[in-house]
Design an enzyme around this catalytic site. Structure first.
Site, PDB file in Angstrom:
ATOM      1  N   ILE A  21     -23.360 -26.068  53.514  1.00 16.64           N
ATOM      2  CA  ILE A  21     -22.923 -25.648  54.076  1.00 16.64           C
ATOM      3  C   ILE A  21     -21.239 -25.625  54.068  1.00 16.64           C
ATOM      4  O   ILE A  21     -20.973 -25.928  52.362  1.00 16.64           O
ATOM      5  CB  ILE A  21     -22.269 -26.334  55.720  1.00 16.64           C
ATOM      6  CG1 ILE A  21     -22.569 -27.659  55.676  1.00 16.64           C
ATOM      7  CG2 ILE A  21     -24.200 -25.487  55.913  1.00 16.64           C
ATOM      8  CD1 ILE A  21     -22.693 -28.111  57.006  1.00 16.64           C
ATOM      9  N   ASP A  22     -20.322 -24.830  54.387  1.00 18.46           N
ATOM     10  CA  ASP A  22     -18.448 -23.909  53.593  1.00 18.46           C
ATOM     11  C   ASP A  22     -17.961 -25.970  53.893  1.00 18.46           C
ATOM     12  O   ASP A  22     -18.431 -26.608  54.384  1.00 18.46           O
ATOM     13  CB  ASP A  22     -18.525 -23.801  54.266  1.00 18.46           C
ATOM     14  CG  ASP A  22     -18.824 -22.359  54.231  1.00 18.46           C
ATOM     15  OD1 ASP A  22     -18.879 -21.822  52.851  1.00 18.46           O
ATOM     16  OD2 ASP A  22     -18.538 -21.471  55.565  1.00 18.46           O
ATOM     17  N   LYS A  23     -17.200 -25.559  53.537  1.00 19.69           N
ATOM     18  CA  LYS A  23     -15.657 -27.033  53.547  1.00 19.69           C
ATOM     19  C   LYS A  23     -15.382 -27.476  54.321  1.00 19.69           C
ATOM     20  O   LYS A  23     -15.765 -28.443  55.119  1.00 19.69           O
ATOM     21  CB  LYS A  23     -14.728 -26.690  52.771  1.00 19.69           C
ATOM     22  CG  LYS A  23     -13.513 -28.051  52.425  1.00 19.69           C
ATOM     23  CD  LYS A  23     -12.565 -27.355  52.069  1.00 19.69           C
ATOM     24  CE  LYS A  23     -11.308 -27.910  52.343  1.00 19.69           C
ATOM     25  NZ  LYS A  23      -9.896 -27.408  51.965  1.00 19.69           N
ATOM     26  N   THR A  57     -17.131 -25.917  57.548  1.00 19.53           N
ATOM     27  CA  THR A  57     -18.522 -26.405  59.164  1.00 19.53           C
ATOM     28  C   THR A  57     -18.573 -27.953  58.551  1.00 19.53           C
ATOM     29  O   THR A  57     -19.181 -28.504  57.531  1.00 19.53           O
ATOM     30  CB  THR A  57     -19.222 -25.150  57.829  1.00 19.53           C
ATOM     31  OG1 THR A  57     -18.736 -23.868  58.054  1.00 19.53           O
ATOM     32  CG2 THR A  57     -20.220 -25.479  58.811  1.00 19.53           C
ATOM     33  N   ARG A 105     -19.888 -16.268  59.587  1.00 14.66           N
ATOM     34  CA  ARG A 105     -18.692 -15.795  59.400  1.00 14.66           C
ATOM     35  C   ARG A 105     -18.495 -14.699  58.669  1.00 14.66           C
ATOM     36  O   ARG A 105     -17.989 -13.206  59.671  1.00 14.66           O
ATOM     37  CB  ARG A 105     -17.997 -16.645  58.238  1.00 14.66           C
ATOM     38  CG  ARG A 105     -17.553 -18.183  58.398  1.00 14.66           C
ATOM     39  CD  ARG A 105     -17.245 -18.930  57.153  1.00 14.66           C
ATOM     40  NE  ARG A 105     -15.968 -18.512  56.640  1.00 14.66           N
ATOM     41  CZ  ARG A 105     -15.409 -19.535  55.921  1.00 14.66           C
ATOM     42  NH1 ARG A 105     -15.558 -19.504  55.334  1.00 14.66           N
ATOM     43  NH2 ARG A 105     -14.286 -18.570  55.714  1.00 14.66           N
TER      44      ARG A 105
END
Length: 313
Positions: A145-147, A149, A246
Site C-alpha cells: 500500500i502507498d506510503k 495510506t 486514488r
C-alpha cells in the site's frame, strides 16, 4: 544465458494447451509462484531460449512441440538491514503476519528510502522467517500500500504462504475494503468504476484511468456519510492496480482528500498525504484454507476528520 552455478535450469516442451501463448505468460503458468514481470526480466537478460535460440522478446509466441529452456537464478539475500521499529500487529502465526501500517512509512526500501521501511521492521521482528520469491529475497512482501495510506498489510513468513496469498491476489479472491474521504458530495449512494489503469503518458510519476494498454481495474464504492463539501466512502477492490482508488476517484471528479498528486496541491485540513485507510483484509489461510479476516482500526487523524464538526466547517 546464466553462467552461474547458482541457477536452476529446466527445459519444457510446449504442449497443445499453450500453443499460441505469449512466452512470458507460458512461463508464469508453468511457474505459478513467479510473476510474468519476473520472466520478462529473465527474457531480456537472455536467460530464456526457444529451440536453443535466445528469446528476442517477452511477446514471442510459443508453438506446440517447441523446447523452452529457462535458467532461474536462486534467491539471493537482499542488502537490507533489520531495524527495531515497533509494529502494530493485528494477527500473527507461523505463516503470516498482518500489520497496521502507519502513515509516512514506505513498504519496501527504494531510492531515498533505504531505512525506516516496513521491511526493515519485519526483518527485525521475524528474524530469518520470511519469504523470498522471484529470484531475490524480498522479505515477506506479497502486496503493498502507498506510503501515506494506512492500514492492513499481509507479510508472508515462508515461500509456501507467499505463493498461496499471491495466487489469491491474482484471482482477485482476497477481500480488501478501504475507507476514504473524497472531495465533493457524491450523489449516488454507491457505484462501480470500471476503467483500465496505466502509466500517465503526460506525467510518468502518475497513473491514469482509461489510457491505452492500461490494465483492467474495478473499484466499488459506497457512501457512508455526506458532509457539506466532502463524502466519506467505503471502497472494495476487485483488482489491485497501483494507486487504483486514488486514480479512479480523481477520474470521476472526487479526488481523495489530501492527495496532492491526483487532487488539489493544497488541502485545508493540512493532511499528510491522501485520506485513505486499508481497513479490512480477508483471505483463505495458506496452511488450512480457513477464512481469515482482519480489521485495522481507523487512525486518529481519520477519526478526527469524520467528526461532523470538523468536516462541515
Amino acid at each position: 544465458m546464466c553462467q552461474s552455478k547458482n541457477c536452476i535450469v529446466q527445459i519444457f516442451e510446449v504442449n497443445p494447451v499453450y500453443d499460441g501463448m505469449r512466452l512470458d505468460k507460458f512461463l508464469a503458468d508453468i511457474y505459478p509462484k513467479l510473476s510474468r514481470s519476473y520472466f520478462q526480466k529473465l527474457i531480456k537478460s537472455g536467460q530464456v531460449c526457444i529451440q536453443d535460440e535466445p528469446a528476442k522478446k517477452s511477446g514471442c509466441i510459443v508453438k506446440t512441440g517447441e523446447l523452452v529452456n529457462v535458467e532461474i537464478p536462486e534467491a539471493v539475500s537482499a542488502d537490507i538491514l533489520p531495524e527495531n521499529i515497533p509494529l502494530d500487529i493485528l494477527y500473527e502465526d507461523d505463516d503470516i503476519l498482518i500489520v497496521n501500517k502507519p502513515k509516512d512509512m514506505v513498504v519496501h526500501p527504494a531510492p531515498g528510502h533505504y531505512t525506516g521501511t516496513l521491511v526493515n521492521a519485519v526483518m527485525y521482528h521475524c528474524q530469518n522467517h520470511l519469504s523470498g520469491i522471484n529470484g531475490e529475497i524480498r522479505p515477506g512482501i506479497v502486496h503493498r500500500i502507498d506510503k501515506d495510506t494506512t492500514g492492513s498489510l499481509i507479510v508472508c513468513k515462508n515461500d509456501s504462504a507467499h505463493a498461496a496469498i499471491a495466487a489469491q491476489l491474482k484471482e482477485h479472491s482476497v477481500t480488501r475494503r478501504y475507507r476514504g474521504i473524497v472531495a465533493g458530495r457524491i450523489r449516488d449512494g454507491e457505484g462501480i468504476i470500471n476503467a483500465a489503469i496505466g502509466r500517465d503518458p503526460k506525467n510518468r510519476l502518475k497513473m491514469a484511468a482509461g489510457v491505452k494498454n492500461g490494465r483492467p481495474a474495478v473499484t466499488h464504492y459506497r457512501v457512508l456519510e455526506r458532509y457539506r463539501q466532502h463524502s466519506y466512502l467505503e471502497f472494495e477492490l476487485e483488482t489491485g492496480r497501483t494507486h487504483q482508488i486514488r486514480v479512479h476517484m480523481a477520474s470521476i471528479g472526487h479526488p481523495l482528500l489530501g492527495d496532492s498528486l491526483y487532487g488539489p496541491a493544497k488541502c485545508r485540513f493540512h493532511l499528510q498525504g491522501q485520506c485513505l485507510h486499508a481497513m479490512v483484509i480477508g483471505f483463505a489461510h495458506p496452511r488450512d484454507g480457513r477464512y481469515v479476516e482482519v480489521t485495522a482500526p481507523l487512525p486518529e487523524y481519520f477519526l478526527k476528520l469524520t467528526d461532523a464538526g470538523e468536516m462541515i466547517l
